[in-house]
Each structure stands twice: as structure tokens, then as C-alpha cells.
Write an enzyme that holds these catalytic residues in place. Structure first.
Site, mmCIF file in Angstrom:
data_model
loop_
_atom_site.group_PDB
_atom_site.id
_atom_site.type_symbol
_atom_site.label_atom_id
_atom_site.label_comp_id
_atom_site.label_asym_id
_atom_site.label_seq_id
_atom_site.Cartn_x
_atom_site.Cartn_y
_atom_site.Cartn_z
ATOM 1 N N LYS A 18 -16.323 -22.801 -21.158
ATOM 2 C CA LYS A 18 -15.973 -21.934 -20.039
ATOM 3 C C LYS A 18 -14.455 -21.854 -19.911
ATOM 4 O O LYS A 18 -13.769 -22.876 -19.893
ATOM 5 C CB LYS A 18 -16.567 -22.491 -18.739
ATOM 6 C CG LYS A 18 -18.081 -22.523 -18.703
ATOM 7 C CD LYS A 18 -18.588 -23.170 -17.423
ATOM 8 C CE LYS A 18 -20.097 -23.256 -17.429
ATOM 9 N NZ LYS A 18 -20.623 -23.925 -16.201
ATOM 10 N N ASP A 49 -35.966 -19.155 -18.470
ATOM 11 C CA ASP A 49 -35.448 -18.769 -17.157
ATOM 12 C C ASP A 49 -34.549 -17.541 -17.223
ATOM 13 O O ASP A 49 -33.730 -17.323 -16.334
ATOM 14 C CB ASP A 49 -34.683 -19.928 -16.516
ATOM 15 C CG ASP A 49 -33.583 -20.480 -17.406
ATOM 16 O OD1 ASP A 49 -33.387 -19.945 -18.512
ATOM 17 O OD2 ASP A 49 -32.932 -21.452 -16.993
ATOM 18 N N ASP A 85 -29.930 -14.502 -15.240
ATOM 19 C CA ASP A 85 -30.296 -15.919 -15.272
ATOM 20 C C ASP A 85 -30.932 -16.255 -13.930
ATOM 21 O O ASP A 85 -30.297 -16.144 -12.876
ATOM 22 C CB ASP A 85 -29.031 -16.753 -15.500
ATOM 23 C CG ASP A 85 -29.295 -18.253 -15.509
ATOM 24 O OD1 ASP A 85 -30.404 -18.676 -15.141
ATOM 25 O OD2 ASP A 85 -28.381 -19.010 -15.877
#
Length: 360
Positions: A162, A111, A223
Site C-alpha cells: 500500500k 468476498d 469488496d
């Protein structure tokens, strides 16, 4: 390098309703299934043998691509009975690899649209003697990504979650989803259970003293996990901003595939693609959008940054901005659909049923 594993087993839940009947890598971008672009770029980089790691709607891949010979490839298919995650999928596909223990194996996610120099990543892997080499890219806002800091030679120092605070943003480098593995390293991934290559395999390898090398390549990278990103990626392929040898025509402001019909006064721009058998009527204006095969756009419709599914219909004077219309859905005349709305397959919206302004 002569072989690769493509991870194409995800359900594509963030892309629904595009993925209700179609696995994410088979949704059309710039006129062909997105996977076609990845296969073509791998072949152009010298890859000859590719193993597709499939799971969701696995049965649709082989009828389309066959043994790969039409693309100059040898393609094999491995299906997960239960989702195994990125690492588990790589391990599951390894039984079809032909490489020796020290040979490089390219692995990439199904993807990601990228202009990565694949040959350069393989060369970096070879010259540094790495166990795994990772494509890294720099992003302006890394808060939504795991961070991958490296030293002055490009050697990976850590895999960080993150960042939650500005102080935790120690680099703008992120994992871009393409790797070169030493074949023997793939065989160390646990078999038969879900494994995340990002959260388990790579950190464990780093902790064991393995050499993980990063190569920063900041060419085009996107993405395609959301509908808006997928539409943008398709438009960028048509415009030539994202490189692919598989675009079925010359790059430019629009791409009209054979058997599509577009009225002479219809206006198409911004990387719009009109698929096979689709019909765009007079006075329609379409910008930066993907009209999939067999769709019908009626007179005076205005469509911007949207995807219209296979055999769907958009009614006269309807205005769509940043929307996704599922396969076979019908949008009646004089509707207004705005950014973020998703219409499920075969839904029928009557005339003037959804408006953000007066109908007068």
C-alpha cells in the site's frame, strides 16, 4: 476450463456481528447466500467442478449446497484444521483437482462481488501462455490497496505494498481477487503451513521469472468486507447494477421473497430485499436495506442502508441509518441508531433507549 477453487474459509471479522453464527460467504445478499451468486456466475462461465476451501464454520456449507447438482455443478469440500491463508488454502484444496499440469484452474476469493468476464480472463491466460493470470481493476484512490503495475502487454512488473506517499502511487491498478493458475504452479505452493498468495506466492513467482499476466476489467467490483459494503452489494444485486443469475426474482427497486409479508402502504426502494417469512408493517419506509428471513419491522419504522438480521425486530417509529442488527436482536420503539452502530445477536434495546434527538 472446467474447475475452480473458491476461498471461503475466512472468519469475516470485519463483518461481525453478521458472521457470529454464519460464515461470510453464507450471509444473504439479494435473498440468497452470497456464495450462491459466485457459484452461479462460475457455472455460467463454463465451470463444472468447484472445490470449496472452507475453515470457519465449515459445517454449514455442505448441508446447503450438497454435491452442487442442483446448480449444475460438482462441488467438493476441503476443510483447513488451522487457517492457512490464501495461498495455503489453494494448496490444501489442490488434492481434489482433476486438471492436468498445464490446465487452467480458476481461483477466486469468497468476498468479492464482481462483474468480471470470467471467460475473457481464461482466454487471456491461454493466449499469453501465462503461469498465473490476475484480474486487475482500477480504483480512484489506490492508497488502501496493494498496487500491481503492468507493462504495455499486460505482463505484471511488480507487487507493491500500500502506498504511503503520493510518489509511491505508480498505478491505479489493484489485485481484484480472481486468478487463473496453471495447475502445476499450484503444486509449487508450500503445503501444510500458512501462505499468503498476495505477499509470498506472487512475488516469489515473479522473482523466479514466471509469467504473471494482468487483465484489467473495470466492470462492477466491490469488496464485501465491511457491513456497509455488504449492504450496498446486496442492494446493487437487486437493482441489477451487479450482475448475477442467482437473484431470485426480477431486478428492480425492491425484491420481496416468497412468504414475506409487506403492508400495502409500506414503502420499499433503493434495492431493498425482504427475506422469506419477514414482516414489514404499515407505514414502514425502507431504502437500500436487507431484511433477512423472519425479521419483523413494526409500524412507522424508517430503515436506510442497513441490514436487519434473521428473526430480529425493529420497533415502532425507530429510525435506523447505516446500521447492522444481529440475528434475533430486538430494537424497541422510538430508538434512533446511526451510521456505524452494530447490535450483537439477541441484544434487547428498550424503547427510547438510544436517541440523537429529543423524544418529544
Amino acid at each position: 476450463m472446467t474447475e475452480a477453487i473458491l476461498l471461503v474459509g475466512g472468519k469475516g471479522t470485519r463483518l461481525r456481528p453478521l458472521t457470529v453464527y454464519t460464515p461470510k460467504p453464507m450471509v444473504r445478499a439479494a435473498g440468497v447466500p452470497f456464495l450462491t451468486h459466485q457459484l452461479a456466475r462460475a457455472r455460467a462461465a463454463g465451470v463444472e467442478h468447484i472445490v470449496l476451501a472452507t475453515s470457519y464454520l465449515a459445517e454449514v456449507f455442505e448441508p446447503y449446497f450438497g454435491d452442487g447438482s442442483a446448480m449444475g455443478l460438482s462441488i467438493e469440500y476441503v476443510t483447513e484444521e488451522e487457517p492457512l491463508g490464501t495461498g495455503g488454502a489453494i494448496r490444501n484444496a489442490a488434492s481434489r483437482l482433476r486438471s492436468g499440469p498445464d490446465d487452467p484452474v480458476l481461483v477466486f476469493n469468497g468476498d468479492i462481488l464482481t462483474g468480471l468476464d470470467i471467460r475473457a480472463l481464461v482466454a487471456t491466460h491461454a493466449s499469453t501462455g501465462a503461469d498465473v493470470s490476475l484480474h486487475l481493476t482500477k480504483v480512484s484512490d489506490p492508497r488502501a490497496y496493494g498496487l500491481v503495475p503492468t507493462d504495455g502487454t499486460g505482463r505484471v512488473l511488480a507487487f507493491l505494498e500500500k502506498p504511503g506517499t503520493p510518489e509511491e502511487i505508480v498505478t491505479d491498478q489493484i489485485n481484484a481477487g480472481a486468478y487463473v493458475f496453471r495447475r502445476s504452479v499450484i503444486d509449487t505452493i508450500p503445503a501444510g503451513r500458512p501462505v499468503s498468495v498476495e505477499r509470498e506466492t506472487f512475488p516469489d513467482l515473479l522473482a523466479s521469472g514466471a509469467h504473471l499476466q494482468g487483465m484489467v476489467d473495470s466492470t462492477y467490483w466491490l469488496d464485501l468486507g465491511t457491513p456497509a459494503a455488504f449492504v450496498r452489494g446486496s442492494a446493487d444485486l437487486v437493482l441489477g447494477r451487479a450482475p448475477s443469475p442467482a437473484v431470485p426474482g426480477r431486478c428492480g427497486d425492491r425484491l420481496i421473497l416468497p412468504t414475506a409479508t409487506v403492508a400495502g402502504d409500506a414503502k420499499l426502494a433503493g434495492g431493498t430485499v425482504v427475506g422469506e417469512g419477514a414482516f414489514v408493517a404499515e407505514g414502514a419506509r425502507i431504502f437500500g436495506s436487507a431484511i433477512l428471513p423472519g425479521a419483523v419491522i413494526e409500524p412507522g419504522a424508517v430503515i436506510t442502508d442497513s441490514l436487519i438480521g434473521t428473526e430480529a425486530r425493529v420497533g415502532t417509529r425507530s429510525v435506523l441509518t447505516g446500521t447492522v442488527i444481529g440475528d434475533g436482536a430486538v430494537i424497541g420503539p422510538d430508538n434512533e441508531l446511526r451510521t456505524g452502530i452494530r447490535i450483537w445477536p439477541h441484544t434487547h434495546i428498550p424503547a427510547s433507549a438510544v436517541r440523537f434527538s429529543s423524544d418529544q
